[in-house]
Design a protein around this motif. Structure first.
Motif, PDB file in Angstrom:
ATOM      1  N   THR A   1      57.941 119.703  77.271  1.00  0.00           N
ATOM      2  CA  THR A   1      58.111 120.577  78.274  1.00  0.00           C
ATOM      3  C   THR A   1      57.400 120.086  79.546  1.00  0.00           C
ATOM      4  O   THR A   1      58.153 119.758  80.584  1.00  0.00           O
ATOM      5  CB  THR A   1      57.517 122.084  77.868  1.00  0.00           C
ATOM      6  OG1 THR A   1      58.162 122.418  77.003  1.00  0.00           O
ATOM      7  CG2 THR A   1      57.273 122.890  79.109  1.00  0.00           C
ATOM      8  N   PRO A   2      56.324 119.378  79.480  1.00  0.00           N
ATOM      9  CA  PRO A   2      55.672 118.657  80.694  1.00  0.00           C
ATOM     10  C   PRO A   2      56.453 117.540  81.083  1.00  0.00           C
ATOM     11  O   PRO A   2      56.373 116.793  82.131  1.00  0.00           O
ATOM     12  CB  PRO A   2      54.251 118.523  80.140  1.00  0.00           C
ATOM     13  CG  PRO A   2      54.089 118.347  78.865  1.00  0.00           C
ATOM     14  CD  PRO A   2      55.163 119.496  78.370  1.00  0.00           C
ATOM     15  N   PHE A   3      56.940 116.559  80.006  1.00  0.00           N
ATOM     16  CA  PHE A   3      57.609 115.237  80.135  1.00  0.00           C
ATOM     17  C   PHE A   3      58.774 115.297  79.504  1.00  0.00           C
ATOM     18  O   PHE A   3      58.933 114.768  78.258  1.00  0.00           O
ATOM     19  CB  PHE A   3      56.437 114.284  79.465  1.00  0.00           C
ATOM     20  CG  PHE A   3      55.078 114.454  79.877  1.00  0.00           C
ATOM     21  CD1 PHE A   3      54.816 114.027  81.079  1.00  0.00           C
ATOM     22  CD2 PHE A   3      53.965 114.954  79.247  1.00  0.00           C
ATOM     23  CE1 PHE A   3      53.453 114.412  81.576  1.00  0.00           C
ATOM     24  CE2 PHE A   3      52.745 115.015  79.479  1.00  0.00           C
ATOM     25  CZ  PHE A   3      52.481 114.606  80.714  1.00  0.00           C
ATOM     26  N   PRO A   4      59.912 115.763  79.965  1.00  0.00           N
ATOM     27  CA  PRO A   4      61.133 115.799  79.203  1.00  0.00           C
ATOM     28  C   PRO A   4      61.765 114.256  79.149  1.00  0.00           C
ATOM     29  O   PRO A   4      62.578 114.121  78.115  1.00  0.00           O
ATOM     30  CB  PRO A   4      61.861 116.588  80.337  1.00  0.00           C
ATOM     31  CG  PRO A   4      61.327 116.816  81.581  1.00  0.00           C
ATOM     32  CD  PRO A   4      59.919 116.489  81.323  1.00  0.00           C
ATOM     33  N   ASP A   5      61.228 113.461  79.899  1.00  0.00           N
ATOM     34  CA  ASP A   5      61.806 112.090  79.633  1.00  0.00           C
ATOM     35  C   ASP A   5      60.900 111.145  78.855  1.00  0.00           C
ATOM     36  O   ASP A   5      60.917 109.801  78.938  1.00  0.00           O
ATOM     37  CB  ASP A   5      61.995 111.446  81.046  1.00  0.00           C
ATOM     38  CG  ASP A   5      60.788 111.175  81.911  1.00  0.00           C
ATOM     39  OD1 ASP A   5      59.715 111.974  81.613  1.00  0.00           O
ATOM     40  OD2 ASP A   5      60.786 110.509  82.843  1.00  0.00           O
ATOM     41  N   GLN A   6      59.958 111.883  78.263  1.00  0.00           N
ATOM     42  CA  GLN A   6      58.879 110.979  77.546  1.00  0.00           C
ATOM     43  C   GLN A   6      59.734 109.885  76.467  1.00  0.00           C
ATOM     44  O   GLN A   6      60.713 110.346  75.917  1.00  0.00           O
ATOM     45  CB  GLN A   6      58.039 111.759  76.598  1.00  0.00           C
ATOM     46  CG  GLN A   6      57.029 111.101  76.017  1.00  0.00           C
ATOM     47  CD  GLN A   6      55.948 112.164  75.305  1.00  0.00           C
ATOM     48  OE1 GLN A   6      55.382 112.816  75.894  1.00  0.00           O
ATOM     49  NE2 GLN A   6      55.952 111.910  73.980  1.00  0.00           N
ATOM     50  N   ALA A   7      59.002 108.744  76.639  1.00  0.00           N
ATOM     51  CA  ALA A   7      59.753 107.886  75.835  1.00  0.00           C
ATOM     52  C   ALA A   7      58.610 106.863  75.462  1.00  0.00           C
ATOM     53  O   ALA A   7      57.565 106.847  75.564  1.00  0.00           O
ATOM     54  CB  ALA A   7      60.641 106.924  76.680  1.00  0.00           C
TER      55      ALA A   7
END
Length: 145
Positions: free
Chosen positions: A60-66
């Motif tokens: 939710t806070p970091f939709p592109d988390q990788a």
């Protein structure tokens, strides 16, 4: 290195890559039993429903988390990984009793994780990420460095 250790390393590589592309059914399939133990905040997500809830709340806070693997090694029934966790703060972030509105800022923090495997199997029974709970906040400029 024996074939089981190589298979376990590949499972972890696949698992981490699938987390980046948010292919949750495929991530779940890398587990014998889905479980995350978060060494930093103390939360435990046990079972498929809890793990899927963790996936949703963390994106939710970091939709592109990788993640970007730095180093990976097998030791017994465990695979150890050092990696960079990255993302952009694009949604509300709940931390330490505060909700931080999106800043649009990117973070990059160094982390480690252990992946425990069922005996004689290449299926994960527990992922244990190790991290400094305040690292993301500091990287985003939301906490003192």
């Amino acid at each position: 290195m024996d074939s089981l250790s190589l298979a376990r390393i590949q499972t972890v590589r696949d698992h981490m890559a699938l987390e980046c592309t948010q292919e949750w059914d495929a991530v779940i399939a890398t587990f014998a039993h889905p479980r995350y133990e978060m060494h930093g905040g103390g939360a435990v997500f046990d079972g498929e429903q809890a793990v899927r809830g963790y996936f949703a709340s963390s994106r939710t806070p970091f939709p592109d988390q990788a993640n970007e693997i730095i180093s990976i090694a097998a030791a017994g029934d465990t695979v150890l990984v050092e990696f960079w966790l990255t993302g952009t703060h694009l949604g509300p972030l709940k931390a330490n009793g505060t909700v931080y509105p999106p800043t649009g800022r990117a973070f990059r923090v160094r982390m480690a994780a252990s992946f425990e495997f069922a005996p004689d199997s290449d299926k994960i029974v527990c992922e244990r990420p190790y991290f400094d709970q305040g690292a993301k906040l500091r990287s985003l400029g939301l906490a003192a460095t």
